[in-house]
Design a protein around this motif. Structure first.
Motif, PDB file in Angstrom:
ATOM      1  N   GLY A   8       0.782  -1.229   0.000  1.00 45.38           N
ATOM      2  CA  GLY A   8       0.000   0.000   0.000  1.00 45.38           C
ATOM      3  C   GLY A   8       0.812   1.274   0.000  1.00 45.38           C
ATOM      4  O   GLY A   8       0.247   2.364   0.028  1.00 45.38           O
ATOM      5  N   GLY A   9       2.121   1.180  -0.055  1.00 41.08           N
ATOM      6  CA  GLY A   9       2.929   2.385  -0.078  1.00 41.08           C
ATOM      7  C   GLY A   9       2.818   3.116  -1.403  1.00 41.08           C
ATOM      8  O   GLY A   9       2.226   2.612  -2.366  1.00 41.08           O
ATOM      9  N   LEU A  18      -3.633   7.451   2.187  1.00 45.39           N
ATOM     10  CA  LEU A  18      -3.110   6.150   1.774  1.00 45.39           C
ATOM     11  C   LEU A  18      -3.486   5.124   2.838  1.00 45.39           C
ATOM     12  O   LEU A  18      -3.682   5.484   4.007  1.00 45.39           O
ATOM     13  CB  LEU A  18      -1.585   6.182   1.626  1.00 45.39           C
ATOM     14  CG  LEU A  18      -0.998   6.853   0.386  1.00 45.39           C
ATOM     15  CD1 LEU A  18       0.513   6.946   0.509  1.00 45.39           C
ATOM     16  CD2 LEU A  18      -1.389   6.100  -0.875  1.00 45.39           C
ATOM     17  N   ARG A  19      -3.549   3.887   2.418  1.00 45.12           N
ATOM     18  CA  ARG A  19      -3.822   2.804   3.354  1.00 45.12           C
ATOM     19  C   ARG A  19      -2.724   1.767   3.250  1.00 45.12           C
ATOM     20  O   ARG A  19      -2.450   1.239   2.172  1.00 45.12           O
ATOM     21  CB  ARG A  19      -5.175   2.161   3.069  1.00 45.12           C
ATOM     22  CG  ARG A  19      -5.472   0.947   3.951  1.00 45.12           C
ATOM     23  CD  ARG A  19      -6.839   0.371   3.676  1.00 45.12           C
ATOM     24  NE  ARG A  19      -7.893   1.260   4.133  1.00 45.12           N
ATOM     25  CZ  ARG A  19      -9.180   0.935   4.114  1.00 45.12           C
ATOM     26  NH1 ARG A  19      -9.553  -0.239   3.630  1.00 45.12           N
ATOM     27  NH2 ARG A  19     -10.079   1.783   4.549  1.00 45.12           N
ATOM     28  N   THR A  91       6.580  11.604   5.281  1.00 48.50           N
ATOM     29  CA  THR A  91       7.413  10.867   4.329  1.00 48.50           C
ATOM     30  C   THR A  91       8.431  10.013   5.061  1.00 48.50           C
ATOM     31  O   THR A  91       9.183  10.510   5.902  1.00 48.50           O
ATOM     32  CB  THR A  91       8.133  11.841   3.390  1.00 48.50           C
ATOM     33  OG1 THR A  91       7.164  12.530   2.597  1.00 48.50           O
ATOM     34  CG2 THR A  91       9.114  11.108   2.489  1.00 48.50           C
ATOM     35  N   ALA A  92       8.432   8.727   4.760  1.00 43.29           N
ATOM     36  CA  ALA A  92       9.328   7.794   5.460  1.00 43.29           C
ATOM     37  C   ALA A  92       9.126   6.389   4.910  1.00 43.29           C
ATOM     38  O   ALA A  92       8.170   6.129   4.160  1.00 43.29           O
ATOM     39  CB  ALA A  92       9.056   7.794   6.957  1.00 43.29           C
ATOM     40  N   GLU A  93       9.996   5.508   5.333  1.00 42.12           N
ATOM     41  CA  GLU A  93       9.790   4.076   5.117  1.00 42.12           C
ATOM     42  C   GLU A  93       8.965   3.591   6.304  1.00 42.12           C
ATOM     43  O   GLU A  93       9.316   3.848   7.456  1.00 42.12           O
ATOM     44  CB  GLU A  93      11.133   3.347   5.068  1.00 42.12           C
ATOM     45  CG  GLU A  93      11.059   1.894   4.681  1.00 42.12           C
ATOM     46  CD  GLU A  93      11.038   1.698   3.162  1.00 42.12           C
ATOM     47  OE1 GLU A  93      11.152   2.702   2.428  1.00 42.12           O
ATOM     48  OE2 GLU A  93      10.910   0.533   2.724  1.00 42.12           O
ATOM     49  N   TYR A  94       7.860   2.924   6.014  1.00 40.75           N
ATOM     50  CA  TYR A  94       6.969   2.446   7.062  1.00 40.75           C
ATOM     51  C   TYR A  94       7.127   0.940   7.231  1.00 40.75           C
ATOM     52  O   TYR A  94       7.130   0.190   6.245  1.00 40.75           O
ATOM     53  CB  TYR A  94       5.518   2.783   6.714  1.00 40.75           C
ATOM     54  CG  TYR A  94       5.176   4.224   6.991  1.00 40.75           C
ATOM     55  CD1 TYR A  94       5.691   5.248   6.190  1.00 40.75           C
ATOM     56  CD2 TYR A  94       4.360   4.583   8.056  1.00 40.75           C
ATOM     57  CE1 TYR A  94       5.395   6.581   6.444  1.00 40.75           C
ATOM     58  CE2 TYR A  94       4.059   5.902   8.322  1.00 40.75           C
ATOM     59  CZ  TYR A  94       4.581   6.897   7.510  1.00 40.75           C
ATOM     60  OH  TYR A  94       4.285   8.215   7.770  1.00 40.75           O
ATOM     61  N   THR A 122       7.773  -0.303   3.525  1.00 36.81           N
ATOM     62  CA  THR A 122       7.188   0.237   2.301  1.00 36.81           C
ATOM     63  C   THR A 122       7.297   1.767   2.363  1.00 36.81           C
ATOM     64  O   THR A 122       7.074   2.372   3.409  1.00 36.81           O
ATOM     65  CB  THR A 122       5.726  -0.220   2.142  1.00 36.81           C
ATOM     66  OG1 THR A 122       5.211   0.237   0.891  1.00 36.81           O
ATOM     67  CG2 THR A 122       4.830   0.298   3.260  1.00 36.81           C
ATOM     68  N   GLN A 123       7.650   2.373   1.238  1.00 33.80           N
ATOM     69  CA  GLN A 123       7.932   3.798   1.210  1.00 33.80           C
ATOM     70  C   GLN A 123       6.652   4.609   1.024  1.00 33.80           C
ATOM     71  O   GLN A 123       5.830   4.309   0.164  1.00 33.80           O
ATOM     72  CB  GLN A 123       8.915   4.117   0.074  1.00 33.80           C
ATOM     73  CG  GLN A 123       9.247   5.587  -0.082  1.00 33.80           C
ATOM     74  CD  GLN A 123      10.055   6.143   1.090  1.00 33.80           C
ATOM     75  OE1 GLN A 123      10.862   5.439   1.698  1.00 33.80           O
ATOM     76  NE2 GLN A 123       9.826   7.411   1.405  1.00 33.80           N
TER      77      GLN A 123
END
Length: 128
Positions: A8-9, A18-19, A91-94, A122-123
């Motif tokens: 989902g990124g 976003l989800r 903004t980040a990697e999740y 995910t980015q």
């Protein structure tokens, strides 16, 4: 060993939504607390949100309260992070994470080192 896979990124403009979803490889109902962390470039990993195995207790980073919502579907072995009104600072990697319950949920949910399993990340990019 529990495997976690995020999806989902992507990229979105400020104010967008976003989800994120995280699928676990084993049945999670009541057995795992689930959380989301993020790491921006050049910064340390930070807690975003977590939900207890019972699906009732949850915890959020102060800056995402009212914008993000974490939920879980134990029948589907998944956890979702709905992110609304996204900002550039999101903004980040999740990363999705899971842990066996140990001690108080509220005292340990925000501690990255307390989690046993991690996804690959995910980015999320929020930019105009």
């Amino acid at each position: 060993q529990v495997q976690l896979v995020e999806s989902g990124g992507g990229s979105v403009q400020p104010g967008g939504s976003l989800r994120l979803s995280c699928a676990a490889s084993e049945h999670t109902s009541g057995s795992l607390h689930m959380g989301w962390f993020r790491q921006a470039r050049g910064k340390e990993r930070e807690f975003v949100a977590a939900i207890a195995g019972n699906g009732i207790s949850s915890s959020y980073l102060e800056s995402v309260k009212g914008r993000f919502n974490i939920s879980r579907d134990n029948a589907e072995n998944s956890v979702t992070l709905q992110m609304n009104n996204l900002k550039p600072e999101d903004t980040a990697e999740y990363y999705c994470a899971a842990k066996r319950p140990r001690g108080s949920f509220y005292l340990t949910a925000r501690v990255a080192d307390d989690y046993d399993y991690w996804g690959q990340g995910t980015q999320i990019t929020v930019s105009s």
